[in-house]
Each structure stands twice: as structure tokens, then as C-alpha cells.
Design an enzyme around this catalytic site. Structure first.
Site, PDB file in Angstrom:
ATOM      1  N   ASP A  37      -8.468   0.773   5.948  1.00  0.00           N
ATOM      2  CA  ASP A  37      -7.171   1.428   6.118  1.00  0.00           C
ATOM      3  C   ASP A  37      -7.165   2.322   7.352  1.00  0.00           C
ATOM      4  O   ASP A  37      -7.927   3.288   7.425  1.00  0.00           O
ATOM      5  CB  ASP A  37      -6.899   2.263   4.851  1.00  0.00           C
ATOM      6  CG  ASP A  37      -5.540   2.942   4.844  1.00  0.00           C
ATOM      7  OD1 ASP A  37      -4.732   2.710   5.750  1.00  0.00           O
ATOM      8  OD2 ASP A  37      -5.301   3.711   3.883  1.00  0.00           O
ATOM      9  N   HIS A  56       0.847  -1.198   0.000  1.00  0.00           N
ATOM     10  CA  HIS A  56       0.000   0.000   0.000  1.00  0.00           C
ATOM     11  C   HIS A  56       0.884   1.251   0.000  1.00  0.00           C
ATOM     12  O   HIS A  56       1.828   1.359   0.771  1.00  0.00           O
ATOM     13  CB  HIS A  56      -0.882  -0.026   1.250  1.00  0.00           C
ATOM     14  CG  HIS A  56      -1.915   1.047   1.325  1.00  0.00           C
ATOM     15  ND1 HIS A  56      -3.129   0.966   0.659  1.00  0.00           N
ATOM     16  CD2 HIS A  56      -1.936   2.213   1.999  1.00  0.00           C
ATOM     17  CE1 HIS A  56      -3.848   2.050   0.934  1.00  0.00           C
ATOM     18  NE2 HIS A  56      -3.139   2.835   1.739  1.00  0.00           N
ATOM     19  N   MET A  96     -11.887   4.259   4.939  1.00  0.00           N
ATOM     20  CA  MET A  96     -10.907   4.813   5.880  1.00  0.00           C
ATOM     21  C   MET A  96     -11.418   4.615   7.303  1.00  0.00           C
ATOM     22  O   MET A  96     -12.504   5.069   7.645  1.00  0.00           O
ATOM     23  CB  MET A  96     -10.668   6.300   5.616  1.00  0.00           C
ATOM     24  CG  MET A  96      -9.839   6.614   4.377  1.00  0.00           C
ATOM     25  SD  MET A  96      -8.250   5.748   4.293  1.00  0.00           S
ATOM     26  CE  MET A  96      -7.421   6.368   5.763  1.00  0.00           C
ATOM     27  N   ASP A 142       0.820   5.409   0.069  1.00  0.00           N
ATOM     28  CA  ASP A 142       0.007   6.569   0.431  1.00  0.00           C
ATOM     29  C   ASP A 142       0.596   7.848  -0.144  1.00  0.00           C
ATOM     30  O   ASP A 142       1.668   8.287   0.267  1.00  0.00           O
ATOM     31  CB  ASP A 142      -0.046   6.699   1.955  1.00  0.00           C
ATOM     32  CG  ASP A 142      -0.894   5.619   2.587  1.00  0.00           C
ATOM     33  OD1 ASP A 142      -2.086   5.530   2.242  1.00  0.00           O
ATOM     34  OD2 ASP A 142      -0.354   4.847   3.409  1.00  0.00           O
ATOM     35  N   MET A 194      -4.358  10.567  -1.751  1.00  0.00           N
ATOM     36  CA  MET A 194      -5.036  11.548  -0.893  1.00  0.00           C
ATOM     37  C   MET A 194      -4.666  12.912  -1.437  1.00  0.00           C
ATOM     38  O   MET A 194      -3.898  13.675  -0.843  1.00  0.00           O
ATOM     39  CB  MET A 194      -4.582  11.352   0.565  1.00  0.00           C
ATOM     40  CG  MET A 194      -5.217  10.113   1.188  1.00  0.00           C
ATOM     41  SD  MET A 194      -4.332   9.528   2.638  1.00  0.00           S
ATOM     42  CE  MET A 194      -3.106   8.485   1.848  1.00  0.00           C
TER      43      MET A 194
END
Ligand code: DX5
Ligand code: ZN
Length: 216
Positions: A175, A33, A137, A35, A68
């Protein structure tokens, strides 16, 4: 249902990115993962294309990129070029959701859409058939190491029911704040994939922590 653990590289040691990526490569985790934060959608800045490319070089695993960022449609193709297998953008960030989905697909990656803790999963009802994955989330996006929000379990269950009612095989990823202590409850609520940053990279034996999460 097959379980997947996706260690979050946000908690890796960036001075030893290659070493940490290869550790995940040897482990039972199927995904990695990644980010990406722009300092606008979330109050933090992480990293972008060069770091993703470096991880891609060091791993054959599925690279699960969590954007994000505001206006994701401006950058999704470049994330696929840089090595993303799955590109997830935020429901709250996109201006034109179907267009963003199409850009990711055309570029050749799988598509995920994510919702922040305050966004109800019901907003995804009509979008569900268009995506491969929903990322729920379970903390406010922006930082690793936060506590899991308990209300996320009901949200996961509601989303699982919605996916089933529509007869889809949409993956559900969760997550934030997940460790071997609560991964069992998250999977039981209906998750297919759990992301884990601080619990994996903070563990004395990260590979063993990943196995404990899969068996939780
Ligand atoms: C938070 C990120 C997460 C984060 C999870 O905004 O989306 O992926 O790395 O970290 P932990 O597992 O420490 O909560
Ligand atoms: Zn994430």
C-alpha cells in the site's frame, strides 16, 4: 499467482462517493480499500462508519478496511458490523495483538496486520500463522499521493520467503505509491494485492489504469 488490485477510496471524490464506488464495481479490481485514520496514529483524519456503510450499500466487492487508529481493539467489531470483509490493524498500534485478531475473527471478518516502513517484517514471525494477510506499507501511512519507498521491494520478498518457509498461504498486500509503472515490480517481489489511490482516481480512465496494473 492471482493478482488483485484494491483501489483506495481515500482518493475518490466524496461528493460522488456512490458514482466512484460503482465505477470500481464495474472494473477489474476485486477489492475496495478503505483507509480509516484517527488523527492520532497518523497525522490525518479520514472517515469512519457512515462512509464505510455507504460504500457497502453501493458494492458487493470485498471491502478491505485499513485501520490507522490507536487501540484498534476498541473498534474492530463495529467495522465488521458496518460492512468490512477484511479488517487490517497496525502492528504498532495494538496493545494485545492476539486479542485483536480474535475479536475480528469472532465478528466474522478476515484478519490483516500492517507494518509501517520502519518496522521489519521479522517482528511478524510468530504472528503470521494467526492472520490471513500482511499489509506492507510502502509509504508512511497518513496520506495518499506519496512516492513508493524502493526498500519496500526487499521487504516484500523477505516476507514472501517467510510465508513460504512456514508453509502458509498468507496474502501479502502492499500500500502506497503504486501505479501501472511499478505494479509489475511489486507483484514480482511477492505481493498478491496492490492498493492504489491517486494513480487510479487521478487517471483519465481509472478502469483502464486498473487493467494496466493487473497486466504490469
Ligand atoms: C496511506 C493509505 C493508502 C493511500 C494510498 O496512508 O494507507 O491506502 O490511500 O494512496 P496512493 O496510492 O495515492 O499512494
Ligand atoms: Zn491503506
Amino acid at each position: 499467482m492471482p493478482r488483485i488490485v484494491a483501489p483506495s477510496m481515500l482518493s475518490a471524490d466524496f461528493g460522488h462517493l456512490d458514482r466512484d464506488t460503482r465505477m470500481v464495481g464495474r472494473s477489474a479490481a476485486e477489492w475496495i480499500h478503505i483507509d480509516v485514520m484517527d488523527g492520532v496514529f497518523v497525522p490525518n483524519i479520514s472517515f469512519g462508519f457512515p462512509v464505510l456503510k455507504a460504500i457497502r450499500k453501493a458494492s458487493d466487492k470485498c471491502l478491505d478496511v485499513h485501520l490507522m487508529i490507536v487501540e484498534p481493539e476498541r473498534y474492530v467489531e463495529r467495522f465488521v458490523e458496518a460492512g468490512a470483509d477484511i479488517v487490517t490493524f497496525h502492528y504498532e498500534a495494538a496493545r494485545d495483538i492476539p486479542a485483536c485478531i480474535n475479536l475480528i475473527r469472532k465478528a466474522g471478518a478476515r484478519v490483516g496486520i500492517s507494518v509501517k516502513p520502519a518496522t521489519p517484517v521479522e517482528v511478524l514471525r510468530d504472528i503470521l500463522p494467526l492472520v490471513d494477510m500482511v499489509l506492507v506499507m510502502s509509504v508512511e501511512p497518513g496520506f495518499g499521493g506519496q512516492a513508493f519507498i524502493p526498500a519496500s521491494l526487499q521487504k516484500i520478498a523477505d516476507l514472501r520467503a517467510m510465508v513460504r518457509r512456514q508453509g502458509l498461504d498468507t496474502l501479502i498486500e502492499v500500500d502506497g505509491g503504486i501505479s501501472a509503472r511499478n505494479a509489475g515490480a511489486v507483484f514480482a517481489a511477492g505481493a498478491d494485492v496492490v492498493v492504489a489511490g491517486s494513480s487510479v482516481f487521478g487517471a483519465a480512465d481509472p478502469e483502464a489504469e486498473i487493467v494496466r496494473m493487473l497486466e504490469a
